[in-house]
Design a protein around this motif. Structure first.
Motif, short mmCIF file in Angstrom:
data_model
loop_
_atom_site.label_atom_id
_atom_site.label_comp_id
_atom_site.label_asym_id
_atom_site.label_seq_id
_atom_site.Cartn_x
_atom_site.Cartn_y
_atom_site.Cartn_z
N ALA A 30 -9.24 -0.10 -1.44
CA ALA A 30 -9.70 0.93 -0.51
C ALA A 30 -10.31 0.33 0.75
O ALA A 30 -10.27 0.95 1.82
N ALA A 31 -10.88 -0.86 0.64
CA ALA A 31 -11.54 -1.47 1.80
C ALA A 31 -10.54 -1.93 2.84
O ALA A 31 -10.89 -2.11 4.01
N LYS A 32 -9.30 -2.13 2.45
CA LYS A 32 -8.27 -2.60 3.38
C LYS A 32 -7.48 -1.41 3.92
O LYS A 32 -7.50 -0.32 3.35
N HIS A 33 -6.78 -1.65 5.00
CA HIS A 33 -5.95 -0.59 5.55
C HIS A 33 -4.63 -0.47 4.78
O HIS A 33 -3.80 0.37 5.09
N ALA A 46 -8.05 6.17 6.53
CA ALA A 46 -9.23 6.31 5.67
C ALA A 46 -9.07 7.49 4.71
O ALA A 46 -9.53 7.43 3.57
N ARG A 49 -7.32 6.23 1.78
CA ARG A 49 -7.93 5.11 1.07
C ARG A 49 -9.04 5.56 0.14
O ARG A 49 -9.47 4.82 -0.72
N HIS A 53 -13.68 3.24 0.29
CA HIS A 53 -13.41 2.33 1.40
C HIS A 53 -14.67 1.98 2.17
O HIS A 53 -14.74 0.92 2.80
N ASP A 56 -16.57 -1.48 1.58
CA ASP A 56 -16.10 -2.69 2.28
C ASP A 56 -16.10 -3.91 1.37
O ASP A 56 -16.55 -5.00 1.75
N THR A 58 -13.98 -6.45 0.32
CA THR A 58 -12.69 -7.03 0.68
C THR A 58 -12.15 -7.87 -0.47
O THR A 58 -12.91 -8.53 -1.19
#
Length: 207
Positions: A30-33, A46, A49, A53, A56, A58
């Motif tokens: 979820a933290a990534k696009h 978002a 996600r 998200h 964050d 990563t």
């Protein structure tokens, strides 16, 4: 007694490991696009996600794979020691894992986008998904995420008809509704397995 406590401790640790690993997979994606295991070059907004998200957390694709393996190993450990898991802890972990993966972005497969895409192809664009591929409606918001743009649908008519109401919703809402319904269906299967084991006189939690 000491052996029973040791087994229970290991079983609960494995159960907790599954929940933690699942959460890290969901939050890392979820933290990534884009999901680490989804080859979507356009990225996920978002709204797709999910709520995780914002944490964050990563995670690289390699780290995601390692955590996925850990999840599998913990699952095997739980199976081996299932008789040492308390019912409340086991059922709680099952429900919690379902919630985690519902609020995660789509993982491991882009088929979810295909389901909504084919429904929208029929309802929104008036095209038969058994005759026309998804590429027949390249302006549809689902198109940039689908995995089979040049294929007609491979799904049976009952499933296709059941997904048509998704096209009445916005594309992001349809994705979340389909994920939620799938999770409820999965929990329903868990309940059926529990009932079957009980009727056969077998321990339902290991089943």
């Amino acid at each position: 007694r000491l052996e029973a406590r040791r087994r229970a401790l290991i079983a609960n640790a494995m159960l907790g490991g599954m929940v933690v690993a699942g959460f890290l997979m969901a939050a890392g994606a979820a933290a990534k696009h884009y999901g680490p295991t989804l080859h979507i070059h356009h990225g996920l907004p978002a709204v797709l996600r999910g709520p995780l998200h914002g944490l964050d957390i990563t995670m690289s694709g390699t780290a995601f794979a390692v955590v996925f393996i850990v999840l599998g190993l913990c699952y095997l450990g739980v199976l081996a020691l299932a008789d040492s898991v308390k019912v409340r802890a086991g059922v709680g972990a099952i429900v919690l894992l379902h919630v985690i993966f519902v609020i995660a972005p789509p993982l491991l497969s882009s088929d979810l986008f295909n389901y909504v895409g084919y429904a929208r192809l029929d309802v929104v664009h008036g095209l038969n998904p058994y005759v026309h591929p998804l590429s027949a409606a390249p302006t549809d918001p689902s198109y940039i995420y689908v995995g089979w743009p040049l294929n007609t649908t491979a799904y049976g008519p009952i499933f296709t008809v059941a997904t048509l109401p998704l096209a009445w919703l916005s594309f992001p809402t349809a994705i979340w509704v389909l994920k939620s319904v799938t999770a409820l269906a999965s929990l329903g299967c868990v309940a059926l397995v529990w009932a079957c084991a009980t009727r056969l006189g077998r321990p339902p939690l290991p089943a």
